[in-house]
Each structure stands twice: as structure tokens, then as C-alpha cells.
Motif scaffolding. Sequence first.
Motif, PDB file in Angstrom:
ATOM      1  N   ALA A  57       0.842  -1.195   0.000  1.00  0.00           N
ATOM      2  CA  ALA A  57       0.000   0.000   0.000  1.00  0.00           C
ATOM      3  C   ALA A  57       0.880   1.250   0.000  1.00  0.00           C
ATOM      4  O   ALA A  57       0.608   2.225  -0.720  1.00  0.00           O
ATOM      5  CB  ALA A  57      -0.923  -0.020   1.217  1.00  0.00           C
ATOM      6  N   THR A  58       1.944   1.220   0.782  1.00  0.00           N
ATOM      7  CA  THR A  58       2.881   2.354   0.822  1.00  0.00           C
ATOM      8  C   THR A  58       3.501   2.563  -0.562  1.00  0.00           C
ATOM      9  O   THR A  58       3.631   3.695  -1.037  1.00  0.00           O
ATOM     10  CB  THR A  58       3.982   2.064   1.863  1.00  0.00           C
ATOM     11  OG1 THR A  58       3.356   1.816   3.125  1.00  0.00           O
ATOM     12  CG2 THR A  58       4.942   3.234   1.979  1.00  0.00           C
ATOM     13  N   GLU A  59       3.855   1.455  -1.204  1.00  0.00           N
ATOM     14  CA  GLU A  59       4.438   1.510  -2.544  1.00  0.00           C
ATOM     15  C   GLU A  59       3.439   2.119  -3.532  1.00  0.00           C
ATOM     16  O   GLU A  59       3.789   2.943  -4.391  1.00  0.00           O
ATOM     17  CB  GLU A  59       4.840   0.093  -2.971  1.00  0.00           C
ATOM     18  CG  GLU A  59       5.326  -0.063  -4.388  1.00  0.00           C
ATOM     19  CD  GLU A  59       6.593   0.729  -4.675  1.00  0.00           C
ATOM     20  OE1 GLU A  59       7.285   1.100  -3.701  1.00  0.00           O
ATOM     21  OE2 GLU A  59       6.859   0.985  -5.852  1.00  0.00           O
ATOM     22  N   PHE A  60       2.191   1.722  -3.413  1.00  0.00           N
ATOM     23  CA  PHE A  60       1.133   2.251  -4.280  1.00  0.00           C
ATOM     24  C   PHE A  60       1.041   3.771  -4.119  1.00  0.00           C
ATOM     25  O   PHE A  60       1.002   4.516  -5.100  1.00  0.00           O
ATOM     26  CB  PHE A  60      -0.203   1.587  -3.911  1.00  0.00           C
ATOM     27  CG  PHE A  60      -1.369   2.007  -4.780  1.00  0.00           C
ATOM     28  CD1 PHE A  60      -1.746   1.250  -5.885  1.00  0.00           C
ATOM     29  CD2 PHE A  60      -2.096   3.163  -4.494  1.00  0.00           C
ATOM     30  CE1 PHE A  60      -2.826   1.634  -6.683  1.00  0.00           C
ATOM     31  CE2 PHE A  60      -3.179   3.546  -5.291  1.00  0.00           C
ATOM     32  CZ  PHE A  60      -3.538   2.781  -6.378  1.00  0.00           C
ATOM     33  N   LEU A  61       1.039   4.220  -2.869  1.00  0.00           N
ATOM     34  CA  LEU A  61       0.891   5.660  -2.603  1.00  0.00           C
ATOM     35  C   LEU A  61       2.117   6.431  -3.109  1.00  0.00           C
ATOM     36  O   LEU A  61       1.992   7.521  -3.668  1.00  0.00           O
ATOM     37  CB  LEU A  61       0.699   5.892  -1.097  1.00  0.00           C
ATOM     38  CG  LEU A  61      -0.582   5.251  -0.536  1.00  0.00           C
ATOM     39  CD1 LEU A  61      -0.581   5.312   0.992  1.00  0.00           C
ATOM     40  CD2 LEU A  61      -1.840   5.922  -1.098  1.00  0.00           C
ATOM     41  N   ARG A  62       3.283   5.823  -2.948  1.00  0.00           N
ATOM     42  CA  ARG A  62       4.514   6.455  -3.422  1.00  0.00           C
ATOM     43  C   ARG A  62       4.474   6.609  -4.948  1.00  0.00           C
ATOM     44  O   ARG A  62       4.781   7.667  -5.507  1.00  0.00           O
ATOM     45  CB  ARG A  62       5.707   5.586  -3.011  1.00  0.00           C
ATOM     46  CG  ARG A  62       7.065   6.263  -3.135  1.00  0.00           C
ATOM     47  CD  ARG A  62       8.188   5.227  -3.194  1.00  0.00           C
ATOM     48  NE  ARG A  62       8.044   4.277  -4.287  1.00  0.00           N
ATOM     49  CZ  ARG A  62       8.233   4.583  -5.577  1.00  0.00           C
ATOM     50  NH1 ARG A  62       8.581   5.798  -5.938  1.00  0.00           N
ATOM     51  NH2 ARG A  62       8.058   3.666  -6.514  1.00  0.00           N
ATOM     52  N   ALA A  63       4.036   5.521  -5.626  1.00  0.00           N
ATOM     53  CA  ALA A  63       3.962   5.551  -7.088  1.00  0.00           C
ATOM     54  C   ALA A  63       2.915   6.574  -7.540  1.00  0.00           C
ATOM     55  O   ALA A  63       3.103   7.275  -8.541  1.00  0.00           O
ATOM     56  CB  ALA A  63       3.620   4.163  -7.628  1.00  0.00           C
ATOM     57  N   LEU A  64       1.853   6.653  -6.809  1.00  0.00           N
ATOM     58  CA  LEU A  64       0.791   7.604  -7.160  1.00  0.00           C
ATOM     59  C   LEU A  64       1.306   9.037  -7.066  1.00  0.00           C
ATOM     60  O   LEU A  64       1.072   9.865  -7.946  1.00  0.00           O
ATOM     61  CB  LEU A  64      -0.413   7.399  -6.222  1.00  0.00           C
ATOM     62  CG  LEU A  64      -1.676   8.190  -6.536  1.00  0.00           C
ATOM     63  CD1 LEU A  64      -2.177   7.874  -7.939  1.00  0.00           C
ATOM     64  CD2 LEU A  64      -2.770   7.861  -5.507  1.00  0.00           C
ATOM     65  N   ARG A  65       2.026   9.323  -5.979  1.00  0.00           N
ATOM     66  CA  ARG A  65       2.631  10.657  -5.820  1.00  0.00           C
ATOM     67  C   ARG A  65       3.603  10.927  -6.967  1.00  0.00           C
ATOM     68  O   ARG A  65       3.582  11.998  -7.565  1.00  0.00           O
ATOM     69  CB  ARG A  65       3.379  10.726  -4.484  1.00  0.00           C
ATOM     70  CG  ARG A  65       2.681  11.550  -3.416  1.00  0.00           C
ATOM     71  CD  ARG A  65       3.610  11.888  -2.251  1.00  0.00           C
ATOM     72  NE  ARG A  65       4.555  10.834  -1.891  1.00  0.00           N
ATOM     73  CZ  ARG A  65       4.263   9.795  -1.085  1.00  0.00           C
ATOM     74  NH1 ARG A  65       3.051   9.687  -0.550  1.00  0.00           N
ATOM     75  NH2 ARG A  65       5.167   8.902  -0.798  1.00  0.00           N
ATOM     76  N   ALA A  66       4.439   9.935  -7.279  1.00  0.00           N
ATOM     77  CA  ALA A  66       5.437  10.108  -8.348  1.00  0.00           C
ATOM     78  C   ALA A  66       4.742  10.384  -9.675  1.00  0.00           C
ATOM     79  O   ALA A  66       5.152  11.255 -10.453  1.00  0.00           O
ATOM     80  CB  ALA A  66       6.302   8.851  -8.467  1.00  0.00           C
ATOM     81  N   GLN A  67       3.669   9.673  -9.918  1.00  0.00           N
ATOM     82  CA  GLN A  67       2.965   9.877 -11.179  1.00  0.00           C
ATOM     83  C   GLN A  67       2.381  11.277 -11.260  1.00  0.00           C
ATOM     84  O   GLN A  67       2.438  11.921 -12.302  1.00  0.00           O
ATOM     85  CB  GLN A  67       1.859   8.828 -11.346  1.00  0.00           C
ATOM     86  CG  GLN A  67       1.328   8.799 -12.766  1.00  0.00           C
ATOM     87  CD  GLN A  67       0.323   7.696 -12.971  1.00  0.00           C
ATOM     88  OE1 GLN A  67      -0.637   7.593 -12.216  1.00  0.00           O
ATOM     89  NE2 GLN A  67       0.525   6.886 -13.981  1.00  0.00           N
ATOM     90  N   ARG A  68       1.831  11.756 -10.156  1.00  0.00           N
ATOM     91  CA  ARG A  68       1.245  13.099 -10.169  1.00  0.00           C
ATOM     92  C   ARG A  68       2.316  14.158 -10.346  1.00  0.00           C
ATOM     93  O   ARG A  68       2.098  15.165 -11.013  1.00  0.00           O
ATOM     94  CB  ARG A  68       0.458  13.316  -8.876  1.00  0.00           C
ATOM     95  CG  ARG A  68      -0.834  12.499  -8.931  1.00  0.00           C
ATOM     96  CD  ARG A  68      -1.824  12.818  -7.843  1.00  0.00           C
ATOM     97  NE  ARG A  68      -3.088  12.159  -8.182  1.00  0.00           N
ATOM     98  CZ  ARG A  68      -3.872  11.538  -7.304  1.00  0.00           C
ATOM     99  NH1 ARG A  68      -3.555  11.514  -6.024  1.00  0.00           N
ATOM    100  NH2 ARG A  68      -4.992  10.968  -7.702  1.00  0.00           N
TER     101      ARG A  68
END
Lengths: 349, 349
Positions: free
Chosen positions: A43-54
Amino acid sequence: MTPGGAGVAPRHPDRPHPVAAEAVPAATDPAGDDLAAYLRAQATEFLRALRAQREHGNGAEGAAEAGRALRRSARRISAALHTFRALLDPAWADSMRPELAWVSGTLALEHAQEARLDRLLLALHRLSGSTPVPVGAVVHAGAPSPVPERGSLTVGAAKAGALLERRLTLARTRAHSAALEALGSARFHAVADRIALLASDVPLAPGAATAGLGPLAAAAEDRLAGAVSVLPLVTAGDPYNAQALVHGLSPDPAPHPQDGPWHQVRLLLRLHRYAREIPHPAPADPRLRQAAEALTRHRDAAEAAAEAAQAARTPRIAPATAYALGVLHADQRHEVEAARFTFQQTWQS
Amino acid sequence: MTPGGAGVAPRHPDRPHPVAAEAVPAATDPAGDDLAAYLRAQATEFLRALRAQREHGNGAEGAAEAGRALRRSARRISAALHTFRALLDPAWADSMRPELAWVSGTLALEHAQEARLDRLLLALHRLSGSTPVPVGAVVHAGAPSPVPERGSLTVGAAKAGALLERRLTLARTRAHSAALEALGSARFHAVADRIALLASDVPLAPGAATAGLGPLAAAAEDRLAGAVSVLPLVTAGDPYNAQALVHGLSPDPAPHPQDGPWHQVRLLLRLHRYAREIPHPAPADPRLRQAAEALTRHRDAAEAAAEAAQAARTPRIAPATAYALGVLHADQRHEVEAARFTFQQTWQS
């Protein structure tokens, strides 16, 4: 790695407190606590990737990498929810999985269309003798070799390439818009909120913190073995069995029913491989990786073959274009057959 | 089997008397006398088949069988003239061989066109899923299974089948007329007269009656081994190497140059197998038979693929027809690849 006591698992706020389970001796098998740690990490990885994408915005290379990471963690969370459902709050898991499937499916489509076009254009060039094929090497059209220029193609192959490029570029643009729309939707925000919650608190079922994952992981492996056992592996292991193209000219334009069991094994193999990552990835098993690659190639070639067949139904195309698409379709169906052979060889080894 | 003395070979009337050779000890190796006996027998067989064909007239099953026997003996006489040329009157052998090639080539064409149509129609049905393919069996489209009705084909496959039927029926009719014309020609009568002479008197070279055939047969085998050694057998033994279709969409419509070495091996293998028939067929070597069958399948599939490609160049055909011909072309090129694989497996075993 697992604390032997009960009640140490983080609790979801609106879940009942897990009943005090009997203390079990510390086992080498991973337990519910490891599952919780894995889910929090994903879940942390998902949120990190989401931030990176934005941060990267659209189109940048970093955004593509972030998108891959996003899909990767979404797939893993979804897989864990499926395989270890008995250890989780079932209502929560059941409501979460379709949302994760929607996220990874929507985000994967753009990349899939791009890869499909690369595969088909590369095959068109290979079939035109304009790309040297390494002697003795099975052709993996998905390999990242540069797509050469179109100068050396016949008229038919060039026109087929242009038609496929139009179709798949359009599909890719649509997939890109759909992904952007999805990322800005209330539905996606709700998923992201739930994953943010998961990053700190995993809704384990009562007593699950100390329950072993072994039986559930074994059940996933059994489901895989069962699905493999109904594959026509004897035929697949007989080179040039000509099975993959049996419906190459069938009146039914739908995906080949014979592909279904292989696609199913691909999904079950993924569940099995992901289950082996808890509490941390098991020692690399090259056999499983190769088998998974063969089934991915199987799926990619099957979808590329279907695309060539669909493109050939475009009204008013030249016969030379249609001919090239026919050759291309058959070529990709033989890639399907080759992938089955590779899977069989890997699996039996 | 071989009389040990010199000068017992029948002599051609206009040939010099063979010089008295030294008496050699009776060897197990066949000698020139055995070659003469073999040629007389094949010539007799040719004349018998010719009589049978004339009695049966056109079109009857007996005529087809007689035609096969005629070609069979013509090929064997021609092969013996080539392999054992050093033991024969060279001028006679050199003038005879092109005539025999003309006879067997002209007479073989009708059958070849018929077999090609059968192969292509059968493949069209297989590709339409309308003929059950035995599970685990490599498809031999040349096998004598009945061609099913066309009802179950798509429009494209049905139109492709009709186009191929028109083209190949026309080609077959022309080949039939050409064969009839050839059989009635002065050229053919001259060949038949020379074979009638051969049936009683073989023009051996001086001293050949007792000379061993071994070295010449070994040389034929060496030529075969040499030609096999330059085949890309490592690639061919790697299933699904995708080599046979590398020029599937090439701008060059000529027969694939990559097929040439395989066709060459097919001819040399035939010479080797026929040489082993003197003085009487050597114990059956299933490996040689299987290798020969694989190379015949290779040639038939290559020619069928070329026919599909040529048919696709017919002006004003529908795109669906062209698409079906493209699939068919690729399918037959994969048969080519499959035949190479079978040859490699047989040869290495």
C-alpha cells in the motif's frame, strides 16, 4: 519473524477486536502478521507511485515507470486479498478487489496497446526479411529491439503496418484519456483513500495475526497445479502440432476458446508467485519466471493475432493489405503455439 | 550374386567390346554386372508400365498407377546413370539423362497439381476448424484424408478455395494435355526405343562388369553428407525458430532461396537411396525413409505456399479472399519449418 503472541496485529478501526488466539510456537511459516506487513508495504508503494505519477505529469518516462509501479502494487494487493481472504475481513476484501482490478486494468491498457503495436510492426518487418533474426533463436517479438523503418516493406506489408498504426494509436490515445479520467475520478480517490488506510492498518480477521499462511498458499499452488493438469501439455510439447491456428479462418471472430485455459493458468501462476513473496520473496525460481514469461508471451501473441484479424475486417482495404494481415495473424498464432511449447518444456523440466 | 569373370556383361551393339579385365575375387560388394541387371530390370519395368498405361487409357485408376510406375522406373534409371556414370558409356549416359528427366518431369506434373490442390483445400478446412486434427499429431496435409464439404468455411476461406481450385484445375488440365502430347511425341518414342534396347543390353564401360559399385555409391553418400552438413540443422532443430516465414512478406515473389539447400539434399538423398537398391534393396532403413518423407513434405509445402502467394496476386479479389490466402501461405511455410524440424530429428537420431 513472527511475534508469537495474539492481538499484536494492527487493527482496522471499524473491525471487531481479534479474539485472543492461543499462543502458537514461532514457526518458519509466515503468518497473518507477515501478510499485514506485506500489505502495508504494498500500500505504501502504491501511494509512493501515485505521488510520483502526479509529480511527473503525463508522457514523461518517470510517469510511465510510476504507472508500472502503481499497477504492480495494485496487482499484488489484489492477489493477496484473493489468496489470503480467509485471514482478512472478508467483506472488506471482497469490496476492495474489484476496485483494484479496475485500477490496474484501466491503467494497463495504454501500455498494452503500445506494446501490441510494437509487436505487430516488428513481426511485419521480420516477415519482410528486413530485420535479421538471430540464427537459432526463438523470436520474441516483444523484445525491446528498435522497430526499423518501413522502406523495405512490400506495399501490402506497409499498408498493413499503417492500418495497424492508425488503429492502435487511436486505441492507445483512448486508453490514455480513460486512464487520466480514471485517476481524477471520485472512484479512484475512494480507492486511494482505502489504500492509504491499508498502509497503516490491515483489517485482519479475528485470530489471523498468528495463523499460518502455509495452507492458503498451498491451496493457491494446488489451484495452479489443477489448472495446469487440464492443459493439453502432451500436444503442446509436440513441436509444430498446428493446434494454435486450427481456428485461424473460423467464422467466429471471438478470441479462441482454446486460449482460455492458458490465460487462466497465467493468472493462477501469478497468484502463486505473489504468494511466495510473503514475508519476503522466496529464492528466485527461474522455472516459475520462465513459465510466467511464456504465458505472457502467449497472451500478447493471442491478442496481437486477434488485432490483425480485426484490422483485416476494415472495409475497403486493398487485397494486398488483407493478405499481409493474414500472414501476420498466422504468424502470431504460431507465436501462441511456440509459447505453449516453451511453457510445456519449462514446466516439465 | 556376381559372376566373377570378365566379359560376361551384355554388350551394347555399337559399343566397343570391354577389355578383358583381371579376374577379381567375388566380393560382397555389388559390381558392374549387378548394375547392368538392375538397369535391365528397371527398363523392363518402364516398358511394362508404358504398356499398362496405353491399355488403360486416360483417367482410369490403373492408368494413374501405371503412370506412377513409369515415373518410378524413369527416376531410378536416371539416378543409376548419374551415380554410376563412370561404369557406363559416358556419352550414352549423358544423352539419356535429360530425356529421362523430361519424361518423369512431364508425367509428374499432373499428379503434382492434383496433390497441391488437395493439400491446400485440406489446409483451408483445417484452418477453419472444420476437420478434426488428431490431438498430438503433426498434421500431414498430404495424407489421404477426404476433403470435406465447403459449407463450414468462412466466405474468405470458401472464395480462396474456389480460386485455388480454378487455378490448379486449369494447371492440372494443362499438365494432363502436355503429358498426353509428350507420350505421343517422336521424342518420347525415341526414349522408349532406347529403353527397350536397355532392357536387353546395358552399355557398360570397358572393364565395368566386374568393377565394384562401392566407391561410386560411397561418393554419392558423401555428396549427400556434404550437402546435409551445410544445412542449418541447429536452427532447424530448435522448434518454432520462425525461419521459414522470414520472407513471407518479402517483395521478392520468387521461391525462397533458403529452401534451395533442402531441395538439393532431397535429390541427393534420393540418389543415395536408389544406389542402395543395387543389386537388390538394402535392408530397409526407416531413418532414410523418414528423412526422405520429411524432405518431400518440405518441397510440397513450399510449393503450396508459393501457390497461395501467387493466387493472392490475382487482380480484383476480395480482401477476405486475400486474407485467407495470407493465412494459408503462412500455414504452409510453417509446414516447411516443421518438415525441417522432422528432418533434423530423424537425421540426428
